[in-house]
Scaffold this motif. Structure first.
Motif, short mmCIF file in Angstrom:
data_model
loop_
_atom_site.label_atom_id
_atom_site.label_comp_id
_atom_site.label_asym_id
_atom_site.label_seq_id
_atom_site.Cartn_x
_atom_site.Cartn_y
_atom_site.Cartn_z
N ARG A 1 30.05 32.76 46.53
CA ARG A 1 30.36 33.84 45.59
C ARG A 1 29.35 33.92 44.47
N GLU A 2 28.91 32.75 43.98
CA GLU A 2 27.92 32.73 42.90
C GLU A 2 26.61 33.35 43.35
N ALA B 1 33.26 33.28 41.06
CA ALA B 1 32.73 32.03 41.61
C ALA B 1 33.63 30.84 41.30
#
Length: 316
Positions: free
Chosen positions: A135-136, A209
């Protein structure tokens, strides 16, 4: 004498001590104002200082499956990059370090804390961290493109026929021609950067994230003690670094001629920007899904940045 002055810049102002203290202060303001908006008393303004010191005194536990060296080095690398970044951002008329390519250097330096979070999470060996780092990475790809366009618009506006990447020169241009926020062509870029800041910092609704209620802090799930304290400090420092960068790019025309007064004005503007682009957005929005975040930055925010770039390029 030059060596002592260089050490003062790195360790005291505008480097390590200054960015750490003001960063934690901004985190305290964010929490306090958010609590008041939710009709809570909230913690004291210096609560982030207490939290940092408490975590520094806790035991550091390294998972058996982790790469210990990378796991422990990641937060330190992110911390160092933020301290160096602040050295390139002028406090209105005062600059510790400067060069002809400040904006390019800052763009690279700002990616290091996110990369350090990704590397540290992957070194932990946790499946929850694996979800968080994916996600980051998507979040980084989402906001980096409009951020580059914002910086290009400012570089073109300040440089005229050529691109101007020196922050010191951009501030000097604003002092001669008025702050960037008062130029019509740069207003969409300012709005875009205000929306990029919370994603860069990782505050709600762009905290996909970490997402405490979903993936248990994601990349930070296995961190404890001093390394976790460093990551939390990095987040607070990034709040100050990003709001300082916005102030430099769009309010750079302010200069009283007294460094201490300029620093106080900078802190006041950063507090206002923190409340505007992080606290208020946090208070009225829920966490976005990662696909919604990506779409938001590559459509609406990128559109604002592109609008400014086009306006600047045609000479407005």
């Amino acid at each position: 004498m030059n060596i002592l002055m260089g050490l003062f810049h790195i360790l005291v102002f505008p480097g390590l001590l200054f960015v750490c203290i003001i960063g934690l202060l901004l985190a305290g303001v964010d929490r306090k104002v958010l609590a008041r908006m939710q009709k809570r008393v909230g913690p004291p303004l210096i609560q982030p200082f207490y939290d940092f010191l408490k975590l520094m005194g806790k035991e550091t536990i390294v998972p058996h499956a982790a790469n210990k060296t990378v796991f422990l080095a990641a937060p330190v690398i992110g911390f160092a990059s933020l301290v160096v970044t602040m050295l390139f951002i002028p406090v209105f008329g005062y600059s510790a370090f400067s060069g002809s390519g400040d904006l390019i250097v800052i763009l690279y330096l700002l990616t290091i804390p996110a990369v350090a979070l990704i590397v540290g999470g992957s070194a932990s060996g946790s499946p929850y961290a694996g979800i968080g780092i994916s996600r980051e990475m998507v979040t980084m790809m989402s906001y980096e493109f409009p951020l580059i366009m914002v910086l290009l618009a400012i570089a073109k506006k300040a440089g005229g026929a050529k691109l101007l990447f020196s922050l010191t020169d951009i501030v000097a241009w604003q002092q001669a021609n008025g702050s960037g926020i008062f130029h019509v062509a740069l207003i969409p870029a300012a709005l875009a950067l205000l929306l990029i800041i919370p994603a860069e910092v990782g505050t709600q609704p762009f905290d996909v994230a970490e997402a405490e209620t979903e993936i248990c802090e994601g990349p930070l799930i296995e961190y404890s003690g001093a390394p976790l304290a460093m990551f939390k400090l990095n987040t607070a420092m990034k709040m100050f670094v990003m709001t300082s960068l916005f102030t430099c790019l769009f309010f750079g025309g302010i200069d009283t001629g007294i460094v201490a007064v300029n620093a106080l004005i900078l802190v006041a503007i950063c507090i206002a920007l923190t409340i505007l682009c992080m606290t208020l957005i946090h208070a009225v929005t829920a966490r976005l899904k990662i696909e919604h975040l990506f779409k938001f930055y590559w459509t609406f925010v990128a559109g604002l940045a592109l609008c400014s770039l086009i306006l600047v390029w045609i000479g407005l």
